[in-house]
Design a protein around this motif. Structure first.
Motif, short mmCIF file in Angstrom:
data_model
loop_
_atom_site.label_atom_id
_atom_site.label_comp_id
_atom_site.label_asym_id
_atom_site.label_seq_id
_atom_site.Cartn_x
_atom_site.Cartn_y
_atom_site.Cartn_z
N ARG A 23 0.83 -1.21 0.00
CA ARG A 23 0.00 0.00 0.00
C ARG A 23 0.86 1.26 0.00
N GLU A 24 1.94 1.23 0.74
CA GLU A 24 2.78 2.42 0.89
C GLU A 24 3.58 2.74 -0.37
N GLY A 25 3.91 1.73 -1.17
CA GLY A 25 4.72 1.99 -2.35
C GLY A 25 6.04 2.65 -1.96
N THR A 26 6.62 2.15 -0.91
CA THR A 26 7.81 2.75 -0.32
C THR A 26 8.93 2.91 -1.33
N GLU A 27 9.58 4.06 -1.31
CA GLU A 27 10.67 4.38 -2.22
C GLU A 27 12.00 4.07 -1.54
N TYR A 28 12.82 3.29 -2.20
CA TYR A 28 14.11 2.90 -1.66
C TYR A 28 15.25 3.46 -2.50
N GLY A 29 15.00 4.56 -3.20
CA GLY A 29 16.04 5.20 -4.00
C GLY A 29 16.32 4.44 -5.28
N SER A 30 17.56 4.56 -5.75
CA SER A 30 17.93 3.94 -7.01
C SER A 30 18.14 2.43 -6.85
N GLU A 31 18.19 1.97 -5.63
CA GLU A 31 18.41 0.54 -5.37
C GLU A 31 17.07 -0.19 -5.41
N ASP A 32 17.02 -1.29 -6.15
CA ASP A 32 15.81 -2.09 -6.23
C ASP A 32 15.78 -3.07 -5.06
N VAL A 33 14.73 -2.99 -4.24
CA VAL A 33 14.61 -3.84 -3.05
C VAL A 33 13.42 -4.77 -3.27
N SER A 34 13.62 -6.06 -3.03
CA SER A 34 12.55 -7.04 -3.24
C SER A 34 11.46 -6.88 -2.19
N LEU A 35 10.28 -7.37 -2.51
CA LEU A 35 9.16 -7.34 -1.58
C LEU A 35 9.53 -8.04 -0.28
N ASN A 36 10.17 -9.19 -0.37
CA ASN A 36 10.56 -9.93 0.83
C ASN A 36 11.52 -9.13 1.70
N ASP A 37 12.46 -8.41 1.07
CA ASP A 37 13.39 -7.58 1.83
C ASP A 37 12.67 -6.42 2.51
N LYS A 38 11.72 -5.81 1.81
CA LYS A 38 10.95 -4.71 2.39
C LYS A 38 10.15 -5.21 3.61
N ILE A 39 9.53 -6.37 3.46
CA ILE A 39 8.75 -6.97 4.55
C ILE A 39 9.67 -7.25 5.74
N ALA A 40 10.83 -7.81 5.47
CA ALA A 40 11.79 -8.11 6.54
C ALA A 40 12.24 -6.84 7.25
N GLN A 41 12.46 -5.77 6.50
CA GLN A 41 12.88 -4.50 7.10
C GLN A 41 11.80 -3.93 8.02
N VAL A 42 10.56 -3.96 7.58
CA VAL A 42 9.46 -3.44 8.41
C VAL A 42 9.29 -4.32 9.65
N HIS A 43 9.38 -5.64 9.48
CA HIS A 43 9.27 -6.55 10.61
C HIS A 43 10.35 -6.26 11.64
N GLN A 44 11.57 -6.03 11.18
CA GLN A 44 12.68 -5.72 12.08
C GLN A 44 12.42 -4.39 12.81
N GLN A 45 11.90 -3.40 12.12
CA GLN A 45 11.59 -2.12 12.74
C GLN A 45 10.53 -2.28 13.83
N LEU A 46 9.55 -3.12 13.58
CA LEU A 46 8.53 -3.39 14.59
C LEU A 46 9.14 -4.08 15.81
#
Length: 78
Positions: A23-46
């Motif tokens: 939903r957020e369509g999060t921008e990670y700059g010029s680096e392409d980040v996979s959906l799984n990596d994005k999910i893992a990053q948010v999980h770690q932040q939580l």
């Protein structure tokens, strides 16, 4: 209202995080980040407490917010 992570099943938490990332369509700059990596990053932040799982009674929705933003929003509402 903050939702404690331990009150959710792993499957429910994963579904909430995935929905948030898509939903957020999060921008990670010029680096392409996979959906799984994005999910893992948010999980770690939580888990670290830098992001919070929040339920809005007014909107009857669940969202993930940066912890500092939630504190600011709570102070403004008081």
């Amino acid at each position: 209202m903050i939702i404690p992570l331990e009150q959710l099943t792993a499957e429910t938490l994963s579904a909430i995080i995935e929905n948030f990332v898509l939903r957020e369509g999060t921008e990670y700059g010029s680096e392409d980040v996979s959906l799984n990596d994005k999910i893992a990053q948010v999980h770690q932040q939580l888990k670290q407490g830098t992001a919070l799982l929040v339920y809005s009674e007014l909107h009857e929705t669940v969202n993930i917010l940066p912890a500092d933003q939630f504190v600011e929003d709570a102070e403004e509402s008081a």
